[in-house]
Design a protein around this motif. Structure first.
Motif, short mmCIF file in Angstrom:
data_model
loop_
_atom_site.label_atom_id
_atom_site.label_comp_id
_atom_site.label_asym_id
_atom_site.label_seq_id
_atom_site.Cartn_x
_atom_site.Cartn_y
_atom_site.Cartn_z
N ILE A 27 5.44 -26.47 -14.31
CA ILE A 27 4.97 -26.34 -15.68
C ILE A 27 5.04 -24.90 -16.18
O ILE A 27 5.02 -24.64 -17.39
CB ILE A 27 3.53 -26.91 -15.81
N ASP A 28 5.13 -23.95 -15.24
CA ASP A 28 5.27 -22.54 -15.65
C ASP A 28 6.67 -22.24 -16.18
O ASP A 28 6.91 -21.16 -16.74
CB ASP A 28 4.96 -21.61 -14.46
N PHE A 29 7.60 -23.20 -16.05
CA PHE A 29 8.96 -23.00 -16.51
C PHE A 29 9.14 -23.33 -17.99
O PHE A 29 10.12 -22.94 -18.60
CB PHE A 29 9.94 -23.85 -15.70
N GLY A 30 8.23 -24.12 -18.56
CA GLY A 30 8.39 -24.53 -19.95
C GLY A 30 7.50 -25.70 -20.29
O GLY A 30 6.52 -25.97 -19.60
N THR A 31 7.83 -26.41 -21.36
CA THR A 31 7.01 -27.53 -21.80
C THR A 31 7.10 -28.70 -20.82
O THR A 31 8.08 -28.82 -20.07
CB THR A 31 7.45 -28.03 -23.19
N ARG A 32 6.08 -29.55 -20.85
CA ARG A 32 6.08 -30.71 -19.96
C ARG A 32 7.28 -31.62 -20.27
O ARG A 32 7.92 -32.15 -19.36
CB ARG A 32 4.78 -31.48 -20.12
N GLY A 33 7.60 -31.76 -21.54
CA GLY A 33 8.73 -32.61 -21.90
C GLY A 33 10.05 -32.11 -21.34
O GLY A 33 10.88 -32.89 -20.85
N SER A 34 10.25 -30.80 -21.41
CA SER A 34 11.51 -30.23 -20.90
C SER A 34 11.59 -30.33 -19.38
O SER A 34 12.67 -30.55 -18.82
CB SER A 34 11.66 -28.78 -21.35
#
Length: 218
Positions: A27-34
């Motif tokens: 989740i630290d990489f971006g949005t949950r959807g992505s």
């Protein structure tokens, strides 16, 4: 491969084969959807394997059998990470680990601060049972296993032999975690931890001093 998928696979490979994970691990990489989309595409490309709802693994591979079933503890850890709960060995597993029982638990079961539930992943069933005893944060499986074991035994069954048996099977780090966790334990359990620590210190002192241990080990 997208930049998100590339970052995810870099972390997955760093963890090594056999790792079980959830979208929360990235989740630290971006949005949950992505993150969800990248994981789905990686699974479709067979870079990783989807083993359950919101659960994936980087499977260990066998020359003849192919992708192996994930380890039960890895699944339990991932499920706990998914829900944000703490995980500990079951009392039965701890009893076997510490040599207080020769019976190997037939089912993969763990204590959790969350609700009781069963998760099935890649053909393996893992049971997580809500623990009335505390599950200590930043503590080893050994330390948390002792807490679960003591809760299962009850105050009246923790005798001198049990104290001696357990104390020599814990290291200094385990005992430090147990001592730190005393405020969240029932009073009697906190007292047992003090006895464990005293016995271990006495045993170490006796060995260094060349004297007999103050209590007979079982």
């Amino acid at each position: 491969m997208s930049a998100m998928a590339d970052k995810i696979m870099k972390r997955v490979r760093a963890k090594g084969r056999g790792w079980v994970f959830t979208p929360k691990h990235f989740i630290d990489f971006g949005t949950r959807g992505s993150v969800d989309m990248a994981l789905s595409r990686l699974a479709q490309a067979s870079e990783i394997r989807r083993i359950g709802r919101g659960l994936y693994d980087y499977p260990q591979l066998h020359d003849k059998l192919g992708a192996l079933t994930p380890d039960a503890e890895m699944i339990a850890q991932a499920v706990s990470a998914q829900s944000g709960d703490r995980l500990a060995p079951s009392a039965a597993a701890a009893a076997n680990r510490f040599g207080l029982s020769t019976q190997v638990p037939a089912r993969s079961s763990y204590a959790t601060t969350g609700r009781t539930r069963v998760r099935n992943a890649a053909g393996r069933s893992v049971t997580l049972k809500h623990s009335r005893a505390p599950v200590l944060g930043n503590a080893s499986d050994a330390a948390n296993g002792v807490v679960q074991l003591l809760a299962s035994l009850g105050r009246n069954k923790v005798d001198a032999n049990a104290i001696a048996h357990l104390s020599v099977r814990l290291d200094d780090k385990d005992l430090a975690a147990l001592l730190k966790g005393r405020p969240v334990m029932p009073g009697w359990m906190g007292d047992v931890v003090l006895r464990l620590n005293a016995h271990r210190r006495g045993s170490i002192g006796a060995v260094r001093g060349g004297k007999n241990s103050p209590e007979r080990l079982s």
